[in-house]
Scaffold this motif. Structure first.
Motif, PDB file in Angstrom:
ATOM      1  N   SER A 126       0.830  -1.193   0.000  1.00 37.38           N
ATOM      2  CA  SER A 126       0.000   0.000   0.000  1.00 37.38           C
ATOM      3  C   SER A 126       0.871   1.252   0.000  1.00 37.38           C
ATOM      4  CB  SER A 126      -0.922  -0.004   1.217  1.00 37.38           C
ATOM      5  OG  SER A 126      -0.153   0.028   2.412  1.00 37.38           O
ATOM      6  N   ALA A 127       0.226   2.383  -0.148  1.00 37.18           N
ATOM      7  CA  ALA A 127       0.964   3.650  -0.138  1.00 37.18           C
ATOM      8  C   ALA A 127       1.635   3.880   1.208  1.00 37.18           C
ATOM      9  CB  ALA A 127       0.006   4.795  -0.469  1.00 37.18           C
ATOM     10  N   MET A 128       0.986   3.449   2.287  1.00 34.94           N
ATOM     11  CA  MET A 128       1.583   3.597   3.613  1.00 34.94           C
ATOM     12  C   MET A 128       2.832   2.719   3.753  1.00 34.94           C
ATOM     13  SD  MET A 128       1.368   5.102   6.535  1.00 34.94           S
ATOM     14  CE  MET A 128      -0.321   5.712   6.597  1.00 34.94           C
ATOM     15  N   GLU A 129       2.776   1.497   3.235  1.00 30.07           N
ATOM     16  CA  GLU A 129       3.935   0.608   3.321  1.00 30.07           C
ATOM     17  C   GLU A 129       5.100   1.135   2.498  1.00 30.07           C
ATOM     18  OE1 GLU A 129       2.323  -3.056   2.051  1.00 30.07           O
ATOM     19  OE2 GLU A 129       1.384  -3.542   3.978  1.00 30.07           O
ATOM     20  N   TRP A 130       4.820   1.652   1.299  1.00 27.07           N
ATOM     21  CA  TRP A 130       5.893   2.249   0.498  1.00 27.07           C
ATOM     22  C   TRP A 130       6.509   3.445   1.209  1.00 27.07           C
ATOM     23  CZ3 TRP A 130       8.455   0.085  -3.184  1.00 27.07           C
ATOM     24  CH2 TRP A 130       7.857  -0.842  -4.026  1.00 27.07           C
ATOM     25  N   GLY A 131       5.676   4.255   1.833  1.00 31.89           N
ATOM     26  CA  GLY A 131       6.191   5.415   2.555  1.00 31.89           C
ATOM     27  C   GLY A 131       7.078   5.024   3.721  1.00 31.89           C
ATOM     28  N   MET A 132       6.669   3.993   4.474  1.00 35.44           N
ATOM     29  CA  MET A 132       7.492   3.531   5.605  1.00 35.44           C
ATOM     30  C   MET A 132       8.811   2.940   5.118  1.00 35.44           C
ATOM     31  SD  MET A 132       5.898   4.355   8.288  1.00 35.44           S
ATOM     32  CE  MET A 132       6.911   3.457   9.452  1.00 35.44           C
ATOM     33  N   LYS A 133       8.786   2.248   3.974  1.00 35.53           N
ATOM     34  CA  LYS A 133      10.012   1.682   3.431  1.00 35.53           C
ATOM     35  C   LYS A 133      11.013   2.780   3.056  1.00 35.53           C
ATOM     36  CE  LYS A 133      11.719  -1.172  -0.383  1.00 35.53           C
ATOM     37  NZ  LYS A 133      11.341  -1.960  -1.583  1.00 35.53           N
ATOM     38  N   PHE A 134      10.541   3.806   2.364  1.00 32.99           N
ATOM     39  CA  PHE A 134      11.425   4.913   1.994  1.00 32.99           C
ATOM     40  C   PHE A 134      11.912   5.668   3.226  1.00 32.99           C
ATOM     41  CE2 PHE A 134       8.925   5.023  -2.197  1.00 32.99           C
ATOM     42  CZ  PHE A 134       9.803   4.110  -2.763  1.00 32.99           C
ATOM     43  N   GLU A 135      11.061   5.780   4.232  1.00 36.61           N
ATOM     44  CA  GLU A 135      11.471   6.461   5.457  1.00 36.61           C
ATOM     45  C   GLU A 135      12.575   5.673   6.175  1.00 36.61           C
ATOM     46  OE1 GLU A 135       9.462   8.150   9.601  1.00 36.61           O
ATOM     47  OE2 GLU A 135       8.214   7.411   7.962  1.00 36.61           O
ATOM     48  N   ASP A 136      12.454   4.335   6.206  1.00 34.74           N
ATOM     49  CA  ASP A 136      13.497   3.515   6.824  1.00 34.74           C
ATOM     50  C   ASP A 136      14.823   3.644   6.077  1.00 34.74           C
ATOM     51  OD1 ASP A 136      11.645   2.718   8.666  1.00 34.74           O
ATOM     52  OD2 ASP A 136      11.161   0.829   7.642  1.00 34.74           O
ATOM     53  N   GLN A 137      14.752   3.683   4.747  1.00 33.52           N
ATOM     54  CA  GLN A 137      15.983   3.843   3.976  1.00 33.52           C
ATOM     55  C   GLN A 137      16.656   5.181   4.271  1.00 33.52           C
ATOM     56  OE1 GLN A 137      14.879   3.341  -0.109  1.00 33.52           O
ATOM     57  NE2 GLN A 137      14.466   1.134   0.092  1.00 33.52           N
ATOM     58  N   GLN A 138      15.889   6.231   4.352  1.00 31.40           N
ATOM     59  CA  GLN A 138      16.469   7.532   4.660  1.00 31.40           C
ATOM     60  C   GLN A 138      16.992   7.586   6.085  1.00 31.40           C
ATOM     61  OE1 GLN A 138      17.088   9.988   2.554  1.00 31.40           O
ATOM     62  NE2 GLN A 138      16.282   8.690   0.918  1.00 31.40           N
ATOM     63  N   PHE A 139      16.365   6.849   6.995  1.00 34.16           N
ATOM     64  CA  PHE A 139      16.861   6.824   8.373  1.00 34.16           C
ATOM     65  C   PHE A 139      18.216   6.137   8.452  1.00 34.16           C
ATOM     66  CE2 PHE A 139      17.174   4.568  12.458  1.00 34.16           C
ATOM     67  CZ  PHE A 139      17.201   5.657  13.314  1.00 34.16           C
ATOM     68  N   GLU A 140      18.405   5.048   7.693  1.00 38.43           N
ATOM     69  CA  GLU A 140      19.698   4.374   7.688  1.00 38.43           C
ATOM     70  C   GLU A 140      20.779   5.278   7.110  1.00 38.43           C
ATOM     71  OE1 GLU A 140      20.449   1.593   9.079  1.00 38.43           O
ATOM     72  OE2 GLU A 140      18.399   1.177   9.714  1.00 38.43           O
ATOM     73  N   VAL A 141      20.432   6.017   6.057  1.00 42.03           N
ATOM     74  CA  VAL A 141      21.396   6.960   5.488  1.00 42.03           C
ATOM     75  C   VAL A 141      21.753   8.037   6.503  1.00 42.03           C
ATOM     76  CG1 VAL A 141      21.735   8.691   3.678  1.00 42.03           C
ATOM     77  CG2 VAL A 141      20.639   6.508   3.123  1.00 42.03           C
ATOM     78  N   TRP A 142      20.754   8.544   7.204  1.00 39.36           N
ATOM     79  CA  TRP A 142      21.024   9.576   8.215  1.00 39.36           C
ATOM     80  C   TRP A 142      21.864   9.014   9.354  1.00 39.36           C
ATOM     81  CZ3 TRP A 142      19.820   9.610  13.387  1.00 39.36           C
ATOM     82  CH2 TRP A 142      20.056  10.821  14.064  1.00 39.36           C
ATOM     83  N   LYS A 143      21.646   7.763   9.732  1.00 37.71           N
ATOM     84  CA  LYS A 143      22.385   7.176  10.852  1.00 37.71           C
ATOM     85  C   LYS A 143      23.863   7.050  10.505  1.00 37.71           C
ATOM     86  CE  LYS A 143      21.316   2.978  12.010  1.00 37.71           C
ATOM     87  NZ  LYS A 143      20.547   1.843  12.555  1.00 37.71           N
TER      88      LYS A 143
END
Length: 260
Positions: free
Chosen positions: A200-217
Motif C-alpha cells: 500500500s501507499a503507507m507501506e511504500w512510505g514507511m520503506k522509503f522512510e526507513d531507507q532515509q533513516f539508515e542513510v542519516w544514521k
C-alpha cells in the motif's frame, strides 16, 4: 496635434481624396458605412466599471405569508491603483469563490484527489440538482460541498453560512465514509477469491522512510567521529589530555598461586 494620431479617424476622408486624385478608381465599399457610423471621437479612456458581488437569500419578511427572495448587493471598496494597472481587466468574483476558499482551507488534501475537468457538452451543470449533494455522473468532491452549500443559502429561509456549511459537510463526510467502506469490502472480496495486491501507499512510505533513516544514521556516526577527532586534536595541542591515566596495581609474588 501633438502626440495624438488622427489617421484612423480620417480614413474615409483619405479614401475620398485618393479617389478624387485618381489614385483609386472606385471608393471602398465601407465608405458609406463609416459615414453613417463614424469612429468614436472620445480620446480619454475611463476606468472600467467595477462588478458588484450579488447574493441571493430567502428571508422571512415581516407581514408576508411566506419567505421572499431578497437580492443583496455588496458594494466593493474602490482601492487606488497604480497608473500601470489602471486599465487592466476587472476582477470578477462570485459568492461561491469565498465558499470554495474556506472549504479547501479546511480540507487541503481534497486538492490531491484526481478530478475530471473535461465536460461533455459544456453545460453539465444544468443537469445537476443540488437539493442533494450526490449527483449522477459526477464524482463526489469539494465542488459538490460548495454547490450544495450555495443551494442551501439560496433556498432555505433564514439560514446562516456556517449552518449551511455544517449541513453540507455532514452529508459529504457520510458519503466519503460510505465510499471507504465499499472500497474495503471490494478489496476483501477480491482477496477471498485469490486476488493479490502490492504494498500500500503507507507501506511504500514507511520503506522509503526507513531507507532515509539508515542513510542519516551513517551520516550521524561519521559526524560524531569527526567531532571526537577534532576535540582530541585540540586537547593534544593544548598540552592536556582528557584520557585519565591508568593506575598501576602491584601484585605480591607470594600471593600468586603456583600451577598444579
Amino acid at each position: 496635434m501633438g502626440k495624438y494620431n488622427f489617421s484612423a479617424l480620417r480614413v474615409r476622408q483619405t479614401a475620398l481624396q485618393s479617389q478624387t486624385a485618381g489614385k483609386i478608381s472606385h471608393a471602398p465599399v465601407w465608405t458609406d458605412i463609416v459615414r453613417d457610423i463614424p469612429p468614436a471621437q472620445i480620446l480619454v479612456r475611463g476606468q472600467p466599471q467595477q462588478h458588484q458581488l450579488v447574493r441571493q437569500r430567502l428571508k422571512t419578511v415581516p407581514g408576508a405569508s411566506r419567505p421572499q427572495t431578497v437580492i443583496e448587493v455588496q458594494e466593493k471598496r474602490l482601492k487606488p491603483k497604480k497608473a500601470s494597472r489602471m486599465f487592466l481587466p476587472v476582477e470578477i468574483k462570485y459568492e461561491e469563490d469565498q465558499l470554495r476558499k474556506e472549504f479547501f482551507q479546511d480540507h487541503p488534501w481534497e486538492l490531491a484527489r484526481p478530478r475530471i475537468l473535461v465536460e461533455k457538452t459544456g453545460k453539465d451543470f444544468s443537469q445537476y440538482d443540488w437539493s442533494r449533494i450526490q449527483q449522477p455522473g459526477k464524482r463526489l468532491d469539494g465542488e459538490s460541498v460548495v454547490q450544495r452549500q450555495l443551494w442551501l443559502l439560496n433556498n432555505v429561509p433564514d439560514i446562516t453560512k456556517s449552518a449551511a456549511y455544517d449541513i453540507a459537510r455532514q452529508e459529504f463526510y457520510r458519503l466519503r465514509l460510505q465510499e471507504d467502506i465499499e472500497r474495503r469490502v471490494a478489496a476483501e472480496e477480491a482477496e477471498a477469491t485469490g486476488a493479490t495486491f502490492g504494498p500500500s501507499a503507507m507501506e511504500w512510505g514507511m520503506k522509503f522512510e526507513d531507507q532515509q533513516f539508515e542513510v542519516w544514521k551513517e551520516w550521524a556516526k561519521a559526524e560524531a567521529q569527526a567531532l571526537a577527532n577534532r576535540n582530541s586534536a585540540n586537547a593534544m595541542a593544548a598540552g592536556t589530555s582528557d584520557v585519565p591515566e591508568t593506575e598501576s596495581v602491584e601484585v605480591e609474588e607470594e600471593n600468586i598461586p603456583e600451577p598444579a
